[in-house]
Design an enzyme around this catalytic site. Structure first.
Site, PDB file in Angstrom:
ATOM      1  N   HIS A 191     -12.031  -6.494   0.900  1.00 43.13           N
ATOM      2  CA  HIS A 191     -11.226  -7.624   1.377  1.00 43.13           C
ATOM      3  C   HIS A 191     -10.874  -7.532   2.855  1.00 43.13           C
ATOM      4  O   HIS A 191     -10.274  -8.460   3.397  1.00 43.13           O
ATOM      5  CB  HIS A 191      -9.972  -7.806   0.515  1.00 43.13           C
TER       6      HIS A 191
ATOM      7  N   SER B  35     -13.513  -0.972   2.017  1.00 42.47           N
ATOM      8  CA  SER B  35     -12.870  -1.959   1.151  1.00 42.47           C
ATOM      9  C   SER B  35     -13.441  -3.345   1.421  1.00 42.47           C
ATOM     10  O   SER B  35     -13.732  -3.693   2.566  1.00 42.47           O
ATOM     11  CB  SER B  35     -11.357  -1.959   1.395  1.00 42.47           C
TER      12      SER B  35
ATOM     13  N   GLN C 139     -10.487   0.130   8.076  1.00 43.46           N
ATOM     14  CA  GLN C 139     -10.314  -0.748   9.243  1.00 43.46           C
ATOM     15  C   GLN C 139     -11.467  -0.635  10.238  1.00 43.46           C
ATOM     16  O   GLN C 139     -11.589  -1.477  11.127  1.00 43.46           O
ATOM     17  CB  GLN C 139      -8.993  -0.437   9.942  1.00 43.46           C
TER      18      GLN C 139
ATOM     19  N   GLY D  83      -9.625   0.275  -1.803  1.00 44.64           N
ATOM     20  CA  GLY D  83      -9.717   1.403  -0.887  1.00 44.64           C
ATOM     21  C   GLY D  83      -8.779   2.526  -1.267  1.00 44.64           C
ATOM     22  O   GLY D  83      -9.097   3.708  -1.099  1.00 44.64           O
TER      23      GLY D  83
ATOM     24  N   ASN E 236      -4.498   1.109  11.241  1.00 43.02           N
ATOM     25  CA  ASN E 236      -4.327  -0.266  10.795  1.00 43.02           C
ATOM     26  C   ASN E 236      -3.233  -1.020  11.539  1.00 43.02           C
ATOM     27  O   ASN E 236      -3.197  -2.246  11.504  1.00 43.02           O
ATOM     28  CB  ASN E 236      -4.026  -0.293   9.295  1.00 43.02           C
TER      29      ASN E 236
ATOM     30  N   CYS F  57       0.635  -3.046   3.232  1.00 43.57           N
ATOM     31  CA  CYS F  57       0.938  -2.142   2.123  1.00 43.57           C
ATOM     32  C   CYS F  57       2.315  -1.521   2.252  1.00 43.57           C
ATOM     33  O   CYS F  57       2.813  -0.906   1.317  1.00 43.57           O
ATOM     34  CB  CYS F  57      -0.115  -1.033   2.050  1.00 43.57           C
TER      35      CYS F  57
ATOM     36  N   THR G  82     -15.387  -0.195 -16.906  1.00 47.95           N
ATOM     37  CA  THR G  82     -16.420  -1.210 -16.693  1.00 47.95           C
ATOM     38  C   THR G  82     -16.290  -1.810 -15.302  1.00 47.95           C
ATOM     39  O   THR G  82     -15.208  -2.224 -14.883  1.00 47.95           O
ATOM     40  CB  THR G  82     -16.309  -2.317 -17.757  1.00 47.95           C
TER      41      THR G  82
END
Length: 388
Positions: A205, A203, A183, A73, A153, A331, A245
């Site tokens: 996860h 995102s 979120q 993200g 968050n 984070c 890639t």
């Protein structure tokens, strides 16, 4: 000791569908940019995942360049912010508008813009309510970009970004609107169109997909008018907007998690709301301060302030009992500074230092809520209080 995991805003466990899709993709080793059969097999899986993530965002028949896969993200938001601001620098304004409680992935990008000479206006979010009138007033000056999170968050506050983005478009259709919906994705109902967003960050996860995969939705008009440029140049993958890639295995997990989560979204949100409400009721009986947004909020987050007990002290106590919660964003949890989100909410430095975040997924149970409350009550009764 079985783990009781109540930190789902930090990350979520992989769902069975994501695991199955990733296991299948492990057998497809071709580079999706290669034109031979092995490459095209991987390319097919990539496009299937793109279709699934786009569908979960309410985007049907996704066009080339409309959904760009990234490493996370943070990278998706960096592409949104730097890619649009520097596409045609200073073309009609020098102002960027955001909030005072953004995730570090956006706030740190804003600081870089300021260092480069742009004006960044941060709109207040006191008590978890976005000051829409202040944002509309800020739009009186020519604005290049409006970038605002959908759901905070740390507090779960659900901001009315749609009103601000609509006002931005009405004022000047050239203003680009970006929403960090990491979120909010599959937690609150929205589509890019419904919130008037040109760009949307999501995102994997946070929705039971793998770590290391994100995506940026880009409105076709932004691509057509060339109002975004690559942040990561190179070989031209992802329609030339994100070289490198692609992580086919992770992207396939993202697609499967998005499809599964979209199918059960209403039921899952109702379950998380019920767990949150159960926790609130028990904490209220214990006399614990809850930092509840004054307006809308997402179903999965509850922030609380302990009575003169440092959050880190309580985290260690709970962890010893196999209970995982957080003192804030994963984070920034190692920072010694007061959480900007909690300061913007209105908490003092002392209150912020004594605050915990509990965040649910559909996998959590009432027994886990009860175990948390029992442990919190024990901790409050035994842990050393901070001397003021």
């Amino acid at each position: 000791m079985p783990i009781k995991y109540l930190d789902n805003s930090a990350t979520t466990p992989l769902c069975p569908e994501a695991k199955a899709a990733m296991t299948e993709a492990m057998e497809v080793f071709g580079n999706p940019s290669s034109l031979h059969a092995a490459g095209q097999e991987a390319h097919t899986l990539l496009n299937l995942a793109r279709t699934r993530v786009a569908a979960a965002l309410g985007v049907k028949a996704v066009k080339p360049g409309e959904l760009i896969f990234t490493s996370c993200g943070t990278e998706a938001s960096a592409l949104a912010i730097f890619g649009t601001v520097y596409a045609k620098p200073r073309r009609f304004g020098n102002r960027v508008i955001t909030t005072d409680c953004e995730h570090p992935s956006v706030e740190e990008a804003m600081k870089r813009l300021e260092a480069d000479g742009l004006e960044v206006v941060r709109i207040p979010t006191k008590d978890g309510v976005l000051d829409v009138e202040a944002a509309i007033a800020a739009l009186e000056q020519p604005t290049v970009l409006v970038s605002m999170m959908m759901v905070n968050n740390e507090t779960g506050a659900h901001f009315d970004v749609a009103r601000v983005f609509a006002a931005a478009k009405a004022k000047d259709s050239r203003t680009v609107t970006h929403c960090d919906a990491v979120q909010g994705f599959l937690k609150v109902p929205f589509t890019p169109v419904s919130i008037h967003a040109d760009l949307v960050t999501v995102s994997a996860h946070k929705i039971h997909g793998p770590k290391g995969v994100g995506a940026l939705y880009i409105h076709p008009d932004i691509i057509k008018t060339k109002r975004i440029i690559p942040y990561l140049p190179g070989g031209g993958q992802e329609s030339g907007l994100r070289s490198g890639t692609e992580n086919v295995i992770g992207i396939c997990g993202f697609g499967a998690a998005a499809q599964a989560g979209f199918a059960t979204r209403a039921r899952d949100c109702a379950h998380m709301t019920a767990l949150r409400d159960r926790l609130e009721g028990k904490l209220r009986d214990m006399g614990v301060q809850m930092n509840l947004p004054a307006a809308a909020r997402a179903p999965h987050v509850l922030n609380l302030t302990l009575p003169d007990i440092k959050s880190q002290t309580m985290l260690n106590f709970l962890s010893a009992k196999g209970i995982c919660v957080s003192s804030g964003s994963a984070c920034s949890s190692h920072s010694t500074h007061v959480s900007p989100s909690l300061a913007a909410f209105g908490l003092s430095a002392h209150e912020a230092d004594c605050s915990l975040r509990v965040s649910f997924s559909a996998r959590n149970t009432e027994d886990e809520v009860d175990a948390l409350c029992e442990a919190l009550e024990q901790g409050i009764g035994t842990l050393v209080r901070i001397r003021r």
